[in-house]
Write a protein that holds these residues in place. Sequence first.
Motif, PDB file in Angstrom:
ATOM      1  N   MET A   1       0.829  -1.197   0.000  1.00  0.00           N
ATOM      2  CA  MET A   1       0.000   0.000   0.000  1.00  0.00           C
ATOM      3  C   MET A   1       0.869   1.255   0.000  1.00  0.00           C
ATOM      4  O   MET A   1       0.684   2.138  -0.810  1.00  0.00           O
ATOM      5  N   LEU A   2       1.816   1.319   0.951  1.00  0.00           N
ATOM      6  CA  LEU A   2       2.681   2.488   1.043  1.00  0.00           C
ATOM      7  C   LEU A   2       3.553   2.627  -0.193  1.00  0.00           C
ATOM      8  O   LEU A   2       3.777   3.742  -0.675  1.00  0.00           O
ATOM      9  N   SER A   3       4.026   1.495  -0.718  1.00  0.00           N
ATOM     10  CA  SER A   3       4.880   1.568  -1.907  1.00  0.00           C
ATOM     11  C   SER A   3       4.095   2.058  -3.119  1.00  0.00           C
ATOM     12  O   SER A   3       4.639   2.773  -3.965  1.00  0.00           O
ATOM     13  N   SER A   4       2.813   1.709  -3.217  1.00  0.00           N
ATOM     14  CA  SER A   4       2.019   2.197  -4.342  1.00  0.00           C
ATOM     15  C   SER A   4       1.754   3.702  -4.219  1.00  0.00           C
ATOM     16  O   SER A   4       1.715   4.414  -5.213  1.00  0.00           O
ATOM     17  N   ILE A   5       1.591   4.183  -2.975  1.00  0.00           N
ATOM     18  CA  ILE A   5       1.407   5.622  -2.763  1.00  0.00           C
ATOM     19  C   ILE A   5       2.685   6.367  -3.122  1.00  0.00           C
ATOM     20  O   ILE A   5       2.651   7.414  -3.777  1.00  0.00           O
ATOM     21  N   LEU A   6       3.830   5.826  -2.702  1.00  0.00           N
ATOM     22  CA  LEU A   6       5.104   6.465  -3.041  1.00  0.00           C
ATOM     23  C   LEU A   6       5.362   6.442  -4.536  1.00  0.00           C
ATOM     24  O   LEU A   6       5.895   7.410  -5.091  1.00  0.00           O
ATOM     25  N   THR A   7       4.992   5.364  -5.196  1.00  0.00           N
ATOM     26  CA  THR A   7       5.158   5.288  -6.643  1.00  0.00           C
ATOM     27  C   THR A   7       4.298   6.339  -7.337  1.00  0.00           C
ATOM     28  O   THR A   7       4.747   7.016  -8.258  1.00  0.00           O
ATOM     29  N   PHE A   8       3.064   6.490  -6.866  1.00  0.00           N
ATOM     30  CA  PHE A   8       2.184   7.518  -7.426  1.00  0.00           C
ATOM     31  C   PHE A   8       2.750   8.909  -7.172  1.00  0.00           C
ATOM     32  O   PHE A   8       2.764   9.756  -8.071  1.00  0.00           O
ATOM     33  N   TRP A   9       3.222   9.162  -5.959  1.00  0.00           N
ATOM     34  CA  TRP A   9       3.783  10.469  -5.607  1.00  0.00           C
ATOM     35  C   TRP A   9       4.977  10.798  -6.488  1.00  0.00           C
ATOM     36  O   TRP A   9       5.117  11.927  -6.966  1.00  0.00           O
ATOM     37  N   LYS A  10       5.840   9.811  -6.717  1.00  0.00           N
ATOM     38  CA  LYS A  10       7.027  10.049  -7.548  1.00  0.00           C
ATOM     39  C   LYS A  10       6.666  10.228  -9.012  1.00  0.00           C
ATOM     40  O   LYS A  10       7.432  10.833  -9.762  1.00  0.00           O
ATOM     41  N   SER A  11       5.498   9.724  -9.423  1.00  0.00           N
ATOM     42  CA  SER A  11       5.091   9.877 -10.820  1.00  0.00           C
ATOM     43  C   SER A  11       4.581  11.290 -11.114  1.00  0.00           C
ATOM     44  O   SER A  11       4.502  11.687 -12.272  1.00  0.00           O
ATOM     45  N   LEU A  12       4.244  12.024 -10.064  1.00  0.00           N
ATOM     46  CA  LEU A  12       3.765  13.391 -10.256  1.00  0.00           C
ATOM     47  C   LEU A  12       4.929  14.313 -10.595  1.00  0.00           C
ATOM     48  O   LEU A  12       6.057  14.099 -10.162  1.00  0.00           O
ATOM     49  N   SER A  13       4.627  15.368 -11.338  1.00  0.00           N
ATOM     50  CA  SER A  13       5.676  16.326 -11.677  1.00  0.00           C
ATOM     51  C   SER A  13       6.063  17.131 -10.439  1.00  0.00           C
ATOM     52  O   SER A  13       5.329  17.185  -9.452  1.00  0.00           O
ATOM     53  N   TYR A  14       7.212  17.789 -10.520  1.00  0.00           N
ATOM     54  CA  TYR A  14       7.696  18.592  -9.399  1.00  0.00           C
ATOM     55  C   TYR A  14       6.683  19.669  -9.034  1.00  0.00           C
ATOM     56  O   TYR A  14       6.405  19.910  -7.860  1.00  0.00           O
ATOM     57  N   THR A  15       6.126  20.337 -10.026  1.00  0.00           N
ATOM     58  CA  THR A  15       5.198  21.420  -9.763  1.00  0.00           C
ATOM     59  C   THR A  15       3.913  20.921  -9.117  1.00  0.00           C
ATOM     60  O   THR A  15       3.362  21.581  -8.235  1.00  0.00           O
ATOM     61  N   THR A  16       3.447  19.768  -9.527  1.00  0.00           N
ATOM     62  CA  THR A  16       2.248  19.200  -8.917  1.00  0.00           C
ATOM     63  C   THR A  16       2.512  18.858  -7.457  1.00  0.00           C
ATOM     64  O   THR A  16       1.689  19.152  -6.587  1.00  0.00           O
ATOM     65  N   ARG A  17       3.652  18.264  -7.181  1.00  0.00           N
ATOM     66  CA  ARG A  17       3.998  17.950  -5.788  1.00  0.00           C
ATOM     67  C   ARG A  17       4.145  19.237  -4.972  1.00  0.00           C
ATOM     68  O   ARG A  17       3.676  19.316  -3.838  1.00  0.00           O
ATOM     69  N   PHE A  18       4.802  20.253  -5.542  1.00  0.00           N
ATOM     70  CA  PHE A  18       4.947  21.535  -4.860  1.00  0.00           C
ATOM     71  C   PHE A  18       3.581  22.132  -4.545  1.00  0.00           C
ATOM     72  O   PHE A  18       3.354  22.641  -3.442  1.00  0.00           O
ATOM     73  N   SER A  19       2.659  22.081  -5.506  1.00  0.00           N
ATOM     74  CA  SER A  19       1.330  22.662  -5.320  1.00  0.00           C
ATOM     75  C   SER A  19       0.570  21.951  -4.207  1.00  0.00           C
ATOM     76  O   SER A  19      -0.113  22.593  -3.404  1.00  0.00           O
ATOM     77  N   ILE A  20       0.681  20.639  -4.141  1.00  0.00           N
ATOM     78  CA  ILE A  20       0.001  19.870  -3.099  1.00  0.00           C
ATOM     79  C   ILE A  20       0.589  20.205  -1.730  1.00  0.00           C
ATOM     80  O   ILE A  20      -0.144  20.434  -0.758  1.00  0.00           O
ATOM     81  N   ILE A  21       1.902  20.262  -1.655  1.00  0.00           N
ATOM     82  CA  ILE A  21       2.560  20.590  -0.379  1.00  0.00           C
ATOM     83  C   ILE A  21       2.226  22.021   0.038  1.00  0.00           C
ATOM     84  O   ILE A  21       1.954  22.291   1.214  1.00  0.00           O
ATOM     85  N   ALA A  22       2.239  22.950  -0.918  1.00  0.00           N
ATOM     86  CA  ALA A  22       1.902  24.345  -0.601  1.00  0.00           C
ATOM     87  C   ALA A  22       0.464  24.450  -0.114  1.00  0.00           C
ATOM     88  O   ALA A  22       0.178  25.182   0.846  1.00  0.00           O
ATOM     89  N   PHE A  23      -0.449  23.729  -0.747  1.00  0.00           N
ATOM     90  CA  PHE A  23      -1.846  23.734  -0.303  1.00  0.00           C
ATOM     91  C   PHE A  23      -1.956  23.237   1.134  1.00  0.00           C
ATOM     92  O   PHE A  23      -2.597  23.868   1.974  1.00  0.00           O
ATOM     93  N   ILE A  24      -1.306  22.123   1.427  1.00  0.00           N
ATOM     94  CA  ILE A  24      -1.378  21.540   2.767  1.00  0.00           C
ATOM     95  C   ILE A  24      -0.727  22.454   3.802  1.00  0.00           C
ATOM     96  O   ILE A  24      -1.199  22.552   4.936  1.00  0.00           O
ATOM     97  N   ALA A  25       0.334  23.152   3.430  1.00  0.00           N
ATOM     98  CA  ALA A  25       1.031  24.030   4.379  1.00  0.00           C
ATOM     99  C   ALA A  25       0.300  25.351   4.597  1.00  0.00           C
ATOM    100  O   ALA A  25       0.229  25.844   5.725  1.00  0.00           O
ATOM    101  N   ILE A  26      -0.250  25.922   3.538  1.00  0.00           N
ATOM    102  CA  ILE A  26      -0.864  27.246   3.633  1.00  0.00           C
ATOM    103  C   ILE A  26      -2.239  27.190   4.287  1.00  0.00           C
ATOM    104  O   ILE A  26      -2.633  28.137   4.987  1.00  0.00           O
ATOM    105  N   LEU A  27      -2.979  26.113   4.093  1.00  0.00           N
ATOM    106  CA  LEU A  27      -4.321  26.023   4.667  1.00  0.00           C
ATOM    107  C   LEU A  27      -4.330  26.234   6.179  1.00  0.00           C
ATOM    108  O   LEU A  27      -5.018  27.130   6.667  1.00  0.00           O
ATOM    109  N   PRO A  28      -3.548  25.485   6.958  1.00  0.00           N
ATOM    110  CA  PRO A  28      -3.550  25.770   8.399  1.00  0.00           C
ATOM    111  C   PRO A  28      -2.835  27.077   8.748  1.00  0.00           C
ATOM    112  O   PRO A  28      -3.153  27.703   9.757  1.00  0.00           O
ATOM    113  N   MET A  29      -1.886  27.503   7.906  1.00  0.00           N
ATOM    114  CA  MET A  29      -1.189  28.756   8.170  1.00  0.00           C
ATOM    115  C   MET A  29      -2.159  29.935   8.133  1.00  0.00           C
ATOM    116  O   MET A  29      -2.016  30.890   8.891  1.00  0.00           O
TER     117      MET A  29
END
Length: 123
Positions: A1-29
């Motif tokens: 399960m975890l390996s499939s999530i990591l595989t999916f995460w690594k398949s995303l582009s850098y900008t998509t990963r950045f956008s997801i992380i920025a969304f998660i960080a800015i929302l509680p901020m």
Amino acid sequence: MLSSILTFWKSLSYTTRFSIIAFIAILPMGLFSMGILGALLYYPVSFLFTSYPTLNDWTGDWVWPATIGVGMFWSFGFIWAGLAWHFLRNKLHSVHILRVIYALICWAWAALLWYGVISSNLS
């Protein structure tokens, strides 16, 4: 399960990963900054609202929740900008243009949020 999530995460582009992380960080901020983020977002778009009183002149029970809400909802702008990057990267091959579009979407989202808040509370 975890390996499939990591595989999916690594398949995303850098900008998509950045956008997801920025969304998660800015929302509680937006909440934990107690309105500072929302107030800071007002200043780059304030020239659009010159016919309304300035942020320092606002009074009432709506002001503080509005600044907190704008700060929190602004995080969705990273998702919209990331989606735009994803769909435009095959059509526009200039990273600089894509970055400008990404920043403009984040700025326009802040302007749209503040327009909604201002027009519903200061009319």
